[in-house]
Design a protein around this motif. Structure first.
Motif, short mmCIF file in Angstrom:
data_model
loop_
_atom_site.label_atom_id
_atom_site.label_comp_id
_atom_site.label_asym_id
_atom_site.label_seq_id
_atom_site.Cartn_x
_atom_site.Cartn_y
_atom_site.Cartn_z
N TYR A 1 -3.92 0.48 -1.13
CA TYR A 1 -3.18 -0.03 -2.29
C TYR A 1 -3.31 0.95 -3.47
O TYR A 1 -4.27 1.73 -3.54
CB TYR A 1 -3.69 -1.42 -2.67
N PRO A 2 -2.37 0.92 -4.40
CA PRO A 2 -2.35 1.90 -5.49
C PRO A 2 -3.33 1.57 -6.62
O PRO A 2 -2.94 1.33 -7.77
CB PRO A 2 -0.90 1.84 -5.98
N THR A 3 -4.60 1.57 -6.31
CA THR A 3 -5.63 1.36 -7.32
C THR A 3 -5.81 2.64 -8.14
O THR A 3 -5.32 3.72 -7.76
CB THR A 3 -6.97 1.00 -6.68
N ALA A 4 -6.54 2.53 -9.24
CA ALA A 4 -6.81 3.71 -10.06
C ALA A 4 -7.55 4.78 -9.27
O ALA A 4 -7.27 5.98 -9.40
CB ALA A 4 -7.62 3.30 -11.30
N VAL A 5 -8.48 4.35 -8.43
CA VAL A 5 -9.25 5.29 -7.60
C VAL A 5 -8.32 6.02 -6.64
O VAL A 5 -8.41 7.24 -6.47
CB VAL A 5 -10.36 4.55 -6.83
N HIS A 6 -7.41 5.29 -6.02
CA HIS A 6 -6.49 5.90 -5.06
C HIS A 6 -5.54 6.87 -5.76
O HIS A 6 -5.29 7.99 -5.27
CB HIS A 6 -5.70 4.80 -4.34
N ASP B 1 -12.20 0.92 0.71
CA ASP B 1 -12.29 -0.05 -0.38
C ASP B 1 -10.93 -0.62 -0.77
O ASP B 1 -10.76 -1.83 -0.85
CB ASP B 1 -12.95 0.59 -1.60
N HIS B 2 -9.96 0.27 -1.02
CA HIS B 2 -8.67 -0.23 -1.53
C HIS B 2 -7.63 -0.47 -0.45
O HIS B 2 -6.56 -1.03 -0.74
CB HIS B 2 -8.10 0.72 -2.60
N LYS B 3 -7.92 -0.08 0.79
CA LYS B 3 -7.03 -0.31 1.93
C LYS B 3 -5.63 0.27 1.73
O LYS B 3 -4.64 -0.22 2.27
CB LYS B 3 -6.93 -1.80 2.25
N PRO C 1 0.80 -1.23 0.00
CA PRO C 1 0.00 0.00 0.00
C PRO C 1 0.83 1.28 0.00
O PRO C 1 2.00 1.28 0.40
CB PRO C 1 -0.80 -0.12 1.30
#
Length: 206
Positions: A171-176, A167-169, A28
């Motif tokens: 982590y480097p998601t697109a949303v984050h 949601d992503h906790k 993350p």
């Protein structure tokens, strides 16, 4: 089932106080890295232990309570975001695992460590790749660590709802990544991690 899981290691260690240790949160961009250590009680078996990532959230939550109720000993520890940025994520992960084992109220005679690296400590230990799927004590540790960290990121979401931490906790998601670009960083972001470091440089905060 327990016998089959532990068979590869019986010839190496036969003592009664073996602890499993695992960490959660290397990847993350935000939040502490959390580790847990567990000594299971052979007289109180726990059904369904497995790699925490392969369990549903509901099952992890149920096992989280059962592990704490039935284990001979457990400890949950961490390395902070500041420590991650200072010593790097690998060393911070090893530090968190060391703190978890040292914090056990009953000290183990042997430690099974998930992964391929062992912290520099005083314990007899062995690193076990994919140990969270192979050794029940490590599985239990992975569950305690993941549930703890997930709960913390859900709480962080309440403080910073624009980032989607629940949601992503972290982590480097697109949303984050989109939230980082739009809203900047928080005090809980790891400044040594690429996307966060890049944003800081863009804002000329170095």
């Amino acid at each position: 089932m327990t016998k089959k899981i532990l068979e590869p290691f019986v010839s190496i260690y036969k003592g009664p106080l073996g602890a499993g240790v695992d960490e959660v949160g290397r990847g993350p961009l935000a939040g502490d890295v959390v580790a847990a250590a567990v000594i299971l009680d052979p007289a109180k078996p726990i059904a369904g232990l497995a790699d925490s990532k392969k369990l549903s959230e509901k099952r992890r939550e149920a096992l989280f309570s059962e592990i704490q109720d039935k284990a001979l000993a457990f400890c949950i520890a961490r390395a902070s975001v500041a420590e991650i940025d200072k010593i790097n994520i690998l060393q911070a992960s090893l530090l968190a695992m060391t703190r978890a084992v040292e914090g056990l109220p009953t000290q183990p005679e042997h430690v099974w460590v998930d992964g391929n690296k062992i912290p520099k400590w005083r314990y007899a230990a062995e690193a076990i790749v994919k140990g969270d799927s192979r050794v029940q004590a490590i599985s239990a540790a992975s569950i305690l660590a993941k549930v703890t960290r997930d709960r913390e990121l859900v709480a962080l979401h309440e403080q910073y709802p624009d980032y989607g931490f629940a949601d992503h906790k972290g982590y480097p998601t697109a949303v984050h990544l989109a939230a980082l670009e739009k809203h900047g960083i928080t005090p809980h972001h790891r400044q040594s991690f690429g996307p966060v470091k890049k944003k800081i440089e863009q804002l000329d905060l170095f």
